[in-house]
Motif scaffolding. Structure first.
Motif, PDB file in Angstrom:
ATOM      1  N   UNK A  16      59.131   0.529   2.762  1.00 20.49           N
ATOM      2  CA  UNK A  16      60.544   0.132   2.671  1.00 20.49           C
ATOM      3  C   UNK A  16      61.491   1.326   2.558  1.00 20.49           C
ATOM      4  N   UNK A  17      60.983   2.543   2.780  1.00 21.95           N
ATOM      5  CA  UNK A  17      61.860   3.700   2.868  1.00 21.95           C
ATOM      6  C   UNK A  17      61.891   4.634   1.678  1.00 21.95           C
ATOM      7  N   UNK A  18      61.089   4.385   0.655  1.00 21.90           N
ATOM      8  CA  UNK A  18      61.035   5.287  -0.485  1.00 21.90           C
ATOM      9  C   UNK A  18      60.410   6.616  -0.055  1.00 21.90           C
ATOM     10  N   UNK A  19      60.883   7.698  -0.637  1.00 21.57           N
ATOM     11  CA  UNK A  19      60.335   9.032  -0.378  1.00 21.57           C
ATOM     12  C   UNK A  19      59.452   9.437  -1.550  1.00 21.57           C
ATOM     13  N   UNK A  20      58.263   9.941  -1.259  1.00 22.26           N
ATOM     14  CA  UNK A  20      57.292  10.306  -2.285  1.00 22.26           C
ATOM     15  C   UNK A  20      56.974  11.798  -2.249  1.00 22.26           C
ATOM     16  N   UNK A  31      48.910  15.596 -10.637  1.00 27.70           N
ATOM     17  CA  UNK A  31      49.437  15.484 -11.994  1.00 27.70           C
ATOM     18  C   UNK A  31      50.363  14.278 -12.108  1.00 27.70           C
ATOM     19  N   UNK A  32      51.168  14.069 -11.061  1.00 32.60           N
ATOM     20  CA  UNK A  32      52.182  13.020 -11.113  1.00 32.60           C
ATOM     21  C   UNK A  32      52.618  12.707  -9.686  1.00 32.60           C
ATOM     22  N   UNK A  33      53.051  11.480  -9.497  1.00 32.49           N
ATOM     23  CA  UNK A  33      53.617  11.055  -8.224  1.00 32.49           C
ATOM     24  C   UNK A  33      55.074  10.700  -8.483  1.00 32.49           C
ATOM     25  N   UNK A  34      55.990  11.335  -7.763  1.00 35.23           N
ATOM     26  CA  UNK A  34      57.412  11.059  -7.893  1.00 35.23           C
ATOM     27  C   UNK A  34      57.899  10.348  -6.645  1.00 35.23           C
ATOM     28  N   UNK A  35      58.868   9.453  -6.823  1.00 37.83           N
ATOM     29  CA  UNK A  35      59.432   8.729  -5.679  1.00 37.83           C
ATOM     30  C   UNK A  35      60.917   8.516  -5.905  1.00 37.83           C
ATOM     31  N   UNK A  36      61.644   8.403  -4.809  1.00 35.84           N
ATOM     32  CA  UNK A  36      63.082   8.152  -4.895  1.00 35.84           C
ATOM     33  C   UNK A  36      63.518   7.276  -3.732  1.00 35.84           C
ATOM     34  N   UNK A  37      64.547   6.483  -4.024  1.00 38.20           N
ATOM     35  CA  UNK A  37      65.187   5.668  -2.998  1.00 38.20           C
ATOM     36  C   UNK A  37      66.697   5.854  -3.183  1.00 38.20           C
ATOM     37  N   UNK A  38      67.369   6.241  -2.119  1.00 41.78           N
ATOM     38  CA  UNK A  38      68.790   6.565  -2.181  1.00 41.78           C
ATOM     39  C   UNK A  38      69.619   5.407  -1.643  1.00 41.78           C
ATOM     40  N   UNK A  39      70.571   4.963  -2.465  1.00 44.21           N
ATOM     41  CA  UNK A  39      71.463   3.865  -2.127  1.00 44.21           C
ATOM     42  C   UNK A  39      72.890   4.405  -2.004  1.00 44.21           C
ATOM     43  N   UNK A  40      73.801   3.637  -1.432  1.00 41.92           N
ATOM     44  CA  UNK A  40      75.187   4.112  -1.332  1.00 41.92           C
ATOM     45  C   UNK A  40      75.850   4.380  -2.686  1.00 41.92           C
TER      46      UNK A  40
END
Length: 86
Positions: A16-20, A31-40
């Motif tokens: 669905x477009x999340x960046x990991x 060690x860790x998995x980070x993710x982000x999803x950018x909205x308006x």
């Protein structure tokens, strides 16, 4: 997926477009998995330490925290994905 069905939510997030980003130690261990999803109007973030320890946050673009959840991966992602689109 049979051993760790809660990981399906991460696959769904990628789709669905999340960046990991994978955070790796000096000995090349995850060690860790980070993710982000950018909205308006905001940014959703996720940090996964293991399937029992994850943190999700929604920030406004000005940097203040709008929402936070900590707990198991399944619970945190469920809460995160239940938020309205930003």
């Amino acid at each position: 997926m049979r051993l760790y069905p809660e990981l399906q939510c991460l696959i769904d997030m990628v789709d669905s477009g999340w960046e990991f980003v994978h955070r790796i130690s000096e000995t090349f261990c995850l060690v860790r998995l980070d993710a982000a999803c950018y909205w308006p109007t905001c940014v959703d973030g996720l940090k996964v330490f293991d399937r029992y320890n994850a943190v999700a946050v929604r920030w406004a673009w000005d940097g203040h925290e709008l929402w936070r959840s900590e707990g198991s991966l399944a619970d945190v992602v469920e809460g995160l994905l239940s938020l309205p689109a930003g």
